[in-house]
Design an enzyme around this catalytic site. Structure first.
Site, mmCIF file in Angstrom:
data_model
loop_
_atom_site.group_PDB
_atom_site.id
_atom_site.type_symbol
_atom_site.label_atom_id
_atom_site.label_comp_id
_atom_site.label_asym_id
_atom_site.label_seq_id
_atom_site.Cartn_x
_atom_site.Cartn_y
_atom_site.Cartn_z
ATOM 1 N N ASP A 187 0.860 -1.182 0.000
ATOM 2 C CA ASP A 187 0.000 0.000 0.000
ATOM 3 C C ASP A 187 0.900 1.237 0.000
ATOM 4 O O ASP A 187 1.248 1.760 1.059
ATOM 5 C CB ASP A 187 -0.886 0.034 1.251
ATOM 6 C CG ASP A 187 -1.973 -1.021 1.235
ATOM 7 O OD1 ASP A 187 -2.950 -0.844 0.496
ATOM 8 O OD2 ASP A 187 -1.849 -2.014 1.981
ATOM 9 N N ARG B 98 -7.259 10.394 1.586
ATOM 10 C CA ARG B 98 -6.823 9.325 0.687
ATOM 11 C C ARG B 98 -7.584 9.392 -0.639
ATOM 12 O O ARG B 98 -7.178 8.778 -1.615
ATOM 13 C CB ARG B 98 -7.027 7.964 1.351
ATOM 14 C CG ARG B 98 -6.214 7.775 2.617
ATOM 15 C CD ARG B 98 -6.647 6.531 3.382
ATOM 16 N NE ARG B 98 -6.386 5.310 2.634
ATOM 17 C CZ ARG B 98 -6.930 4.130 2.911
ATOM 18 N NH1 ARG B 98 -7.831 4.040 3.890
ATOM 19 N NH2 ARG B 98 -6.617 3.065 2.204
ATOM 20 N N HIS C 39 -12.228 -1.661 8.837
ATOM 21 C CA HIS C 39 -11.252 -2.380 9.647
ATOM 22 C C HIS C 39 -11.854 -2.772 10.997
ATOM 23 O O HIS C 39 -11.439 -3.749 11.609
ATOM 24 C CB HIS C 39 -10.011 -1.506 9.904
ATOM 25 C CG HIS C 39 -9.211 -1.202 8.678
ATOM 26 N ND1 HIS C 39 -9.465 -0.115 7.881
ATOM 27 C CD2 HIS C 39 -8.156 -1.841 8.120
ATOM 28 C CE1 HIS C 39 -8.595 -0.092 6.879
ATOM 29 N NE2 HIS C 39 -7.797 -1.131 6.996
ATOM 30 N N ASP D 260 -10.162 -6.910 -0.167
ATOM 31 C CA ASP D 260 -9.405 -6.229 0.880
ATOM 32 C C ASP D 260 -9.041 -7.298 1.907
ATOM 33 O O ASP D 260 -9.447 -8.464 1.797
ATOM 34 C CB ASP D 260 -10.259 -5.119 1.499
ATOM 35 C CG ASP D 260 -9.425 -3.991 2.096
ATOM 36 O OD1 ASP D 260 -8.237 -4.224 2.406
ATOM 37 O OD2 ASP D 260 -9.958 -2.876 2.265
#
Length: 558
Positions: free
Chosen positions: A86, A155, A198, A271
């Site tokens: 990443d 982001r 997450h 992911d």
């Protein structure tokens, strides 16, 4: 022999276990390939490896680790790995030193040139390639139209679907022109959430009509651009999926929407399957099987090798029981093998593919060549300086007067697991001192603002302090930060607020008269802020998001 024939020949030589291994991508516990770890990979061939900051000591070590991983695969007569990372730029970068760290997406959009997006991605791709990294989990194509989004924010390239699409397409082109696969994320869109996948399972209530107007626009552009990978989001879209399944596990999203309606022919990857949105619902192992059923080609299990072996066994069992056909496995493996050939990761020679495993090119200082070169550093600085955005200066404070100034920096902190903690937090005060400015500077941790507020206010009240600057860090999420800004404003001394992450901080203290958005708190950004505040460079940035009725984004700024 064309590539399709090569892929068919390779596929015919792989056992079912080897084919399943190609569909798994995993992490490493540390910075070295120990012999027990090498034995694990000999026994469990995988399609690729992901690097995190825990795997990085310096760029030379990363290059050698990559070489060792590929050599082990070669010696075991296994296919070469995707080596992934990443490396988004800005606040999400697993390698932050020794490499050229480019500004993040929102900063690039604020700087106002899609050419910057291409050039930054191309240069970054060339440096990653020099380290043996051939897959970058970037760019983020989420349209950040929710100020309360805790995980995307800067982001993203911004709140305009068209702007995100244009900048994203240029980033994809830059990476892939450099020989590094891009992975557009997080499909079908993580921008309009107020939860972090997450930690939880976010729910997005939008229907397909709205998504075609907003969330899907950048992904459609990415598909047209020929993006190698698209990464799914662990988000539940109830109007797209009748069962309470995250998109990663939804055949209606991955197969129905992405494959059939949008026509995507590249690799669909998940992911990380160890995120709470998966673990707390179906569990990593069972969800790995469900993701393949839904249409995923590559399963990311970033941390725990026991879960990786569990996924191996569960997928093998699913094939043996007829739950997943071997033809379905072959379909995914074909895509993965095709990409490895297309990107030069392997070539078929003789009985099995030859690895393109070479020692890293080392320069005279013992570091990988072409990494962190001056040309790339200059490009990063140019973009950074053009990104600094003057949102308002109603008090006419800027450029700063050469008087005694209190500078308070709220240090950066990891907002989510996606972030990396900056080892040596940088201070705006230090950056101003380096420019020869006379300041009293204080740096306080984001989690310790309440404890330090009294000391900050005492310093601000001193007679010799004539103006105040505070660099906030996501103050709109922290009541203590916004409270401190309001207390400083109430002192009546000229006050400048600089947002060093999300620009939405202004909503917490709209009365502030001087406000600057900088989008990140890396050392280069602090230097750019200091120069702009002192008038050494002009403010050139444009807001990529809206901050209320007065401060609007410029959605045509592409």
């Amino acid at each position: 022999m064309d590539r399709n024939e090569q892929v068919d020949r390779l596929l015919s030589k792989l056992s079912l276990r080897e084919k399943i291994g190609q569909m798994l991508l995993c992490g490493l516990p540390g910075r070295e390939l120990t012999e027990p770890l090498a034995d694990f990979f000999r026994a469990n061939p995988v399609g690729g490896i992901i690097y995190f900051a825990r795997n990085v000591q310096h760029v030379g070590q990363v290059a050698n680790l990559t070489y060792e991983l590929q050599k082990v695969a070669q010696s075991a007569n296994q296919l070469p790995h995707f080596i992934s990372i990443d490396q988004e730029g800005g606040m999400v970068a697993r390698i932050a030193e020794g490499i050229t760290l480019f500004p993040g997406n929102m900063a690039i959009a604020a700087a106002g040139s899609t050419e910057d997006a291409y050039e930054a991605a191309f240069a970054s791709g060339k440096e990653l390639q020099a380290l043996g990294i051939n897959l970058n989990f970037a760019p983020v194509l989420d349209v950040n139209n929710n100020p309360l989004n805790p995980v995307i924010g800067v982001r993203s390239f911004g709140e305009s679907p068209e702007v995100v699409a244009e900048y994203g397409a240029n980033s994809i082109r830059g990476l892939q022109d450099a020989g590094v696969s891009a992975a557009a994320k997080h499909f079908p869109g993580h921008g309009d959430t107020a939860a972090d996948s997450h930690l939880d399972l976010p729910v997005v209530p939008h229907d397909l009509t709205r998504m075609n107007q907003v969330e899907l626009v950048p992904f459609i552009k990415a598909i047209d651009e020929g993006v190698d990978f698209i990464m799914s989001a662990h988000i539940y879209f109830p109007l797209l999926e009748s069962d309470r399944k995250p998109a990663t596990l939804s055949s209606s999203v991955l197969t129905g929407l992405l494959r059939q309606e949008l026509g995507y022919q590249g690799v669909i990857m998940t992911d990380c399957m160890e995120m709470s949105a998966i673990v707390d619902t179906y569990g990593t192992v069972e969800a790995s099987v469900m993701a393949i059923e839904a249409g995923a080609d590559l399963i990311l299990i970033s941390h725990t090798h026991d879960l990786l072996t569990g996924a191996y066994e569960a997928i093998e069992k699913a094939v043996a029981e007829g739950r997943i056909s071997e033809d379905r496995i072959n379909e995914s493996v074909r895509r993965l093998l095709d990409l490895k050939i297309k990107r030069g990761i392997m070539t078929e020679q003789g009985d099995f593919p030859a690895h393109t495993v070479t020692l890293p090119v080392i320069d005279r200082e013992g570091l990988p060549a072409r990494v962190g070169v001056q040309e790339h550093q200059d490009l990063a600085r140019k973009i950074s300086e053009r990104s600094i955005t003057l949102v308002r200066d109603e008090a006419g404070m800027l450029p700063l007067k050469k008087v005694r100034t209190l500078v308070v920096t709220v240090a950066s902190s990891a907002m989510t697991i996606a972030d990396e903690i900056i080892k040596d937090p940088c201070s705006l005060g230090t950056a101003l001192i380096e420019q020869g400015f006379d300041v009293v500077h204080m740096s306080i941790p984001a989690a310790g603002v309440a404890e330090e507020a009294t000391h900050v206010l005492e310093a601000a009240r001193q007679a010799e302090v004539e103006q105040i600057i505070i660099a906030t860090y996501n103050a709109h999420f922290y009541e203590e930060q916004s409270g401190l800004v309001k207390q400083l404003y109430a002192l009546g001394k000229p006050l400048t607020v600089v947002a060093t992450r999300n620009p939405y901080d202004l909503a917490s203290f709209p009365e502030v008269q001087v406000y600057v958005a900088a989008y990140e708190s890396r050392p280069l950004t602090m230097e750019s802020i200091a120069k702009a505040l002192l008038g050494l460079i002009p403010f050139q940035g444009t807001l990529p998001v809206s901050l209320g009725d007065e401060e609007k984004s410029n959605p045509t700024h592409v």
